[in-house]
Design a protein around this motif. Structure first.
Motif, PDB file in Angstrom:
ATOM      1  N   UNK A  85       0.809  -1.204   0.000  1.00 35.52           N
ATOM      2  CA  UNK A  85       0.000   0.000   0.000  1.00 35.52           C
ATOM      3  C   UNK A  85       0.846   1.259   0.000  1.00 35.52           C
ATOM      4  N   UNK A  86       0.225   2.374   0.346  1.00 36.59           N
ATOM      5  CA  UNK A  86       0.914   3.660   0.365  1.00 36.59           C
ATOM      6  C   UNK A  86       0.726   4.324   1.728  1.00 36.59           C
ATOM      7  N   UNK A  87       1.620   5.207   2.045  1.00 32.88           N
ATOM      8  CA  UNK A  87       1.517   5.948   3.293  1.00 32.88           C
ATOM      9  C   UNK A  87       0.320   6.895   3.225  1.00 32.88           C
ATOM     10  N   UNK A  92       3.401   8.217  -0.488  1.00 32.86           N
ATOM     11  CA  UNK A  92       4.421   7.418  -1.160  1.00 32.86           C
ATOM     12  C   UNK A  92       4.200   5.932  -0.868  1.00 32.86           C
ATOM     13  N   UNK A  93       4.644   5.035  -1.775  1.00 32.69           N
ATOM     14  CA  UNK A  93       4.535   3.599  -1.505  1.00 32.69           C
ATOM     15  C   UNK A  93       5.286   3.225  -0.222  1.00 32.69           C
ATOM     16  N   UNK A  94       4.690   2.326   0.540  1.00 31.03           N
ATOM     17  CA  UNK A  94       5.304   1.912   1.811  1.00 31.03           C
ATOM     18  C   UNK A  94       6.659   1.270   1.571  1.00 31.03           C
ATOM     19  N   UNK A  99      12.417   1.114   2.247  1.00 33.59           N
ATOM     20  CA  UNK A  99      13.727   0.907   1.624  1.00 33.59           C
ATOM     21  C   UNK A  99      14.660   2.080   1.908  1.00 33.59           C
ATOM     22  N   UNK A 100      14.131   3.298   1.851  1.00 33.59           N
ATOM     23  CA  UNK A 100      14.979   4.471   2.076  1.00 33.59           C
ATOM     24  C   UNK A 100      15.429   4.558   3.529  1.00 33.59           C
ATOM     25  N   UNK A 101      14.482   4.483   4.443  1.00 28.46           N
ATOM     26  CA  UNK A 101      14.823   4.628   5.859  1.00 28.46           C
ATOM     27  C   UNK A 101      15.447   3.355   6.431  1.00 28.46           C
ATOM     28  N   UNK A 102      15.089   2.191   5.866  1.00 30.19           N
ATOM     29  CA  UNK A 102      15.623   0.946   6.383  1.00 30.19           C
ATOM     30  C   UNK A 102      17.123   0.809   6.200  1.00 30.19           C
ATOM     31  N   UNK A 282       2.107  -1.223   9.726  1.00 26.92           N
ATOM     32  CA  UNK A 282       2.058  -2.653   9.422  1.00 26.92           C
ATOM     33  C   UNK A 282       3.217  -3.068   8.530  1.00 26.92           C
ATOM     34  N   UNK A 283       3.634  -2.194   7.613  1.00 26.75           N
ATOM     35  CA  UNK A 283       4.784  -2.499   6.773  1.00 26.75           C
ATOM     36  C   UNK A 283       6.056  -2.622   7.579  1.00 26.75           C
TER      37      UNK A 283
END
Length: 316
Positions: A85-87, A92-94, A99-102, A282-283
């Motif tokens: 889903x998206x935020x 933006x896509x979850x 991926x960016x923050x992880x 949830x993501x």
């Protein structure tokens, strides 16, 4: 080979079930919070300019007017196709947000974990060779003190010393590699407080084993006997505990990243909780659950590599 396949299969199934359960609990807990979810999302989007019309529009756009069971089943259906889903706040896509923050969280967690063992390994081995000595007693007292302190208090102490007093390091933010030092050290001290005693006890237990005594009778020195016969056995409980420490990293990075204003999953999770951004929560829960099961699998494989006899036990 069949036993090894059984081990990997059971851990993969464990990863799927753990991730699903954690994400489902996040869904239930967020919706159990008092207040209007649509209002929280609207406030996160537009701030003080939120109006009743904006709130109602968000409620319709995000499907918040549907029953919770329908929302949950809809999320499971998208998940089956790989869509998180998206935020609801940024749009933006979850997956893109995670991926960016992880990658920032993974870098910080890895650095903190490695730094913790750079501290704990030499101290633990030295204490294990001289149990009851002054170094052992001093290390134990320091480990108990650090273990009893919350991670945010350790971080504040490091900021006060190295950033405000000595002015050696930046206190917060993320622009250069120097900004990672204090948050990584905060994580490392919390991890080392526990692992140093595990390493020390493993070394003490191995050094008192019969095969070590036999090696000493054959003329080997204490260090040589430990290096040739004790390291593999002492490493087994350490590798197992290292996987359990991932739970501390998960708990610690939320506090540490918020304290140091570090752009990782912890900061994203806190903002998502405040805004009731359920897809993002949830993501992140799915990612954390999957990573925890993956680390447990790696720990099992490491223990099997050190002692192949553990393969049947691990797969049981």
């Amino acid at each position: 080979m069949r036993t090894f396949g059984t081990l990997v299969g059971s851990r993969v199934l464990q990863a799927v079930l753990t991730a699903w359960l954690l994400a489902s609990l996040c869904f239930a807990f967020v919706h159990a919070l008092p207040g209007d979810t649509a209002l929280a999302i609207s406030a996160a989007r537009v701030g003080e300019r939120v109006t009743a019309e904006t709130t109602e529009r968000v409620r319709r756009e995000e499907g918040l007017d549907r029953p919770l069971t329908v929302q949950y089943v809809s999320w499971l259906g998208r998940l089956a196709t790989g869509d998180l889903g998206h935020s609801r706040v940024t749009g933006k896509p979850v997956w893109q947000e995670i991926a960016y923050h992880g990658r920032h969280t993974l870098g910080l967690g890895t650095l903190g974990w490695l730094l913790s063992y750079a501290i704990a390994l030499p101290l633990g081995i030295a204490c294990g060779f001289r149990p009851g000595g002054w170094l052992d007693r001093g290390t134990n007292a320091l480990a108990v003190a650090l273990a009893s302190m919350p991670s945010f208090l350790v971080g504040i102490g490091l900021i006060s010393l190295f950033a405000l007093t000595l002015r050696w390091l930046p206190p917060a933010g993320f622009r250069t590699g120097a900004h990672m030092v204090l948050p990584a050290l905060t994580l490392a001290l919390g991890l080392a407080a526990f692992s140093v005693r595990i390493i020390r006890n493993a070394v003490v237990e191995v050094r008192s084993a019969f095969y070590m005594t036999f090696a000493r009778i054959r003329g080997r020195s204490a260090g040589s006997a430990f290096l040739h016969h004790g390291v593999r056995n002492a490493a087994i409980p350490v590798a197992t505990f290292a996987a359990l420490q991932f739970a501390y990293v998960v708990d610690g990075f939320v506090v540490v990243e918020t304290l140091f204003n570090y752009p990782g999953l912890g900061e994203v999770l806190v903002k998502a909780l405040i805004a009731r951004d359920v897809p993002m929560i949830m993501g992140v829960g799915l990612v954390i659950g999957t990573m925890y099961a993956a680390v447990n699998l790696l720990a099992d494989l490491a223990c099997i590599g050190l002692d192949p006899r553990r393969l049947k036990v691990a797969a049981a």
